[in-house]
Design a protein around this motif. Structure first.
Motif, short mmCIF file in Angstrom:
data_model
loop_
_atom_site.label_atom_id
_atom_site.label_comp_id
_atom_site.label_asym_id
_atom_site.label_seq_id
_atom_site.Cartn_x
_atom_site.Cartn_y
_atom_site.Cartn_z
N SER A 41 12.72 -14.75 -13.43
CA SER A 41 12.05 -14.83 -14.73
C SER A 41 11.41 -13.53 -15.19
N GLU A 42 11.18 -12.60 -14.26
CA GLU A 42 10.53 -11.34 -14.61
C GLU A 42 11.46 -10.16 -14.33
N ASP A 43 11.09 -9.03 -14.90
CA ASP A 43 11.91 -7.82 -14.72
C ASP A 43 11.39 -6.98 -13.56
N PHE A 44 12.25 -6.80 -12.55
CA PHE A 44 11.93 -5.94 -11.42
C PHE A 44 13.08 -4.96 -11.23
N ASP A 45 12.76 -3.83 -10.62
CA ASP A 45 13.77 -2.81 -10.36
C ASP A 45 14.36 -2.93 -8.96
N LEU A 46 13.64 -3.63 -8.07
CA LEU A 46 14.10 -3.80 -6.68
C LEU A 46 13.33 -4.97 -6.07
N ILE A 47 14.01 -5.68 -5.16
CA ILE A 47 13.36 -6.79 -4.45
C ILE A 47 13.39 -6.51 -2.95
N LEU A 48 12.23 -6.61 -2.32
CA LEU A 48 12.10 -6.50 -0.87
C LEU A 48 11.93 -7.91 -0.35
N ASP A 92 0.83 -1.21 0.00
CA ASP A 92 0.00 0.00 0.00
C ASP A 92 0.86 1.26 0.00
N TYR A 93 1.86 1.30 0.87
CA TYR A 93 2.70 2.50 0.97
C TYR A 93 3.55 2.70 -0.28
N LEU A 94 4.03 1.61 -0.84
CA LEU A 94 4.84 1.73 -2.05
C LEU A 94 3.98 2.16 -3.24
N GLU A 95 2.77 1.66 -3.32
CA GLU A 95 1.88 2.05 -4.42
C GLU A 95 1.47 3.52 -4.29
N LEU A 96 1.34 4.01 -3.06
CA LEU A 96 1.06 5.43 -2.86
C LEU A 96 2.20 6.31 -3.37
N SER A 97 3.38 5.72 -3.46
CA SER A 97 4.54 6.45 -3.99
C SER A 97 4.78 6.13 -5.47
N ASP A 98 3.73 5.59 -6.11
CA ASP A 98 3.74 5.34 -7.56
C ASP A 98 4.65 4.21 -8.00
N PHE A 99 4.83 3.20 -7.14
CA PHE A 99 5.55 2.01 -7.55
C PHE A 99 4.55 0.92 -7.93
N GLU A 100 4.92 0.11 -8.90
CA GLU A 100 4.14 -1.09 -9.21
C GLU A 100 4.67 -2.22 -8.34
N VAL A 101 3.79 -2.91 -7.62
CA VAL A 101 4.23 -3.89 -6.62
C VAL A 101 3.62 -5.26 -6.89
N VAL A 102 4.45 -6.29 -6.79
CA VAL A 102 4.02 -7.68 -6.91
C VAL A 102 4.41 -8.40 -5.62
N ILE A 103 3.49 -9.19 -5.06
CA ILE A 103 3.76 -9.93 -3.82
C ILE A 103 3.85 -11.42 -4.10
N GLU A 104 4.83 -12.05 -3.49
CA GLU A 104 4.95 -13.51 -3.54
C GLU A 104 5.23 -14.00 -2.13
N GLU A 105 4.45 -15.00 -1.65
CA GLU A 105 4.55 -15.44 -0.26
C GLU A 105 5.47 -16.63 -0.06
N ASP A 106 5.76 -17.37 -1.11
CA ASP A 106 6.57 -18.59 -1.00
C ASP A 106 7.98 -18.33 -1.53
N GLY A 107 8.97 -18.88 -0.83
CA GLY A 107 10.35 -18.65 -1.21
C GLY A 107 10.70 -19.18 -2.58
N GLU A 108 10.30 -20.42 -2.87
CA GLU A 108 10.61 -21.03 -4.16
C GLU A 108 9.97 -20.25 -5.30
N LYS A 109 8.70 -19.92 -5.12
CA LYS A 109 7.99 -19.18 -6.17
C LYS A 109 8.54 -17.76 -6.30
N GLY A 110 8.93 -17.19 -5.15
CA GLY A 110 9.49 -15.85 -5.18
C GLY A 110 10.79 -15.80 -5.97
#
Length: 229
Positions: free
Chosen positions: A43-50, A19-37
């Motif tokens: 496999s995908e393009d991201f600018d930063l990983i949390l 929510d806070y990152l999207e308020l700052s105009d970031f596109e955010v994707v969530i993954e809950e599992d380590g393997e899938k994450g």
């Protein structure tokens, strides 16, 4: 819009971060599992990983290690653990920062922005700085002073590098030994210009498939040498 991957198994925390990152105009994707994450991160393009440390399937340390082998994007690790040893381990595996829970969402956003800005500056600086020559399978990186032949790096001495770069910078122009000596060694032909011949021979051994029938540096008998396009 910068794209951020959150790998976090605590849904409530992940949603607050999102929510806070999207308020700052970031596109955010969530993954809950380590393997899938890890799979998504590679496999995908991201600018930063949390990245949370404690995850089902594969922990954050292992994910950090695997991602860093493939990508240079910022990685911010997050953990409820406050032990310095965990911070040291995370940073040692290639993480750019380490946040201890609980932390304020505003601090998170500030750190994300700071790391993205720093990464962008580094990338832009590298692109501007590195100056390449690409000719038929030969790549010369002027900035790093590295030469690749069919993607294999070759070792060149300082003057070999300078001589090849000069010729490649001026293709199809025939230079006498005296001219090359002056241009590359910075002297008139008062020295032993036979050194030019020796250096040409060494360069050919590194870039030509058949030194008896050179495809790059040609000998123009009675005149000198030229780099053929």
């Amino acid at each position: 819009m910068s794209r951020i991957l959150i790998i976090e198994d605590e849904e409530a925390i992940a949603e607050i971060e999102k929510d806070y990152l999207e308020l700052s105009d970031f596109e955010v994707v969530i993954e809950e599992d380590g393997e899938k994450g890890l799979e998504k991160a590679l496999s995908e393009d991201f600018d930063l990983i949390l990245l949370d440390v404690m995850l089902p399937g594969k922990d954050g340390f292992e994910i950090c290690k695997e991602v860093r082998k493939e990508k240079k994007i910022p990685i911010l690790m997050v953990s409820a653990k406050k032990d310095d040893i965990d911070k040291i381990r995370g940073l040692g595996l290639g993480a750019d920062d380490y946040l201890s829970k609980p932390f304020s969402p505003s601090e998170l956003v500030a750190r994300v922005k700071a790391h993205l800005a720093r990464y962008e500056r580094l990338v832009n600086s590298s692109e501007e700085r590195n100056n390449f020559i690409d000719i038929r399978g030969i790549r010369i990186d002027r900035t790093a002073r590295r030469i690749f032949v069919n993607e294999e790096e070759k070792s060149f001495t300082t003057k070999e590098f300078d001589l090849l770069t000069f010729l490649a910078d001026n293709p199809n122009h025939v230079y006498s030994k005296e001219e090359l000596f002056r241009e590359v060694w910075g002297m008139e032909s008062l020295g032993d210009i036979a050194t030019v011949t020796v250096h040409i021979k060494k360069i050919r051994e590194k870039i030509e498939e058949d030194t008896a029938n050179p495809q790059y540096i040609e000998t123009i008998w009675g005149v000198g040498y030229r780099f053929k396009l």
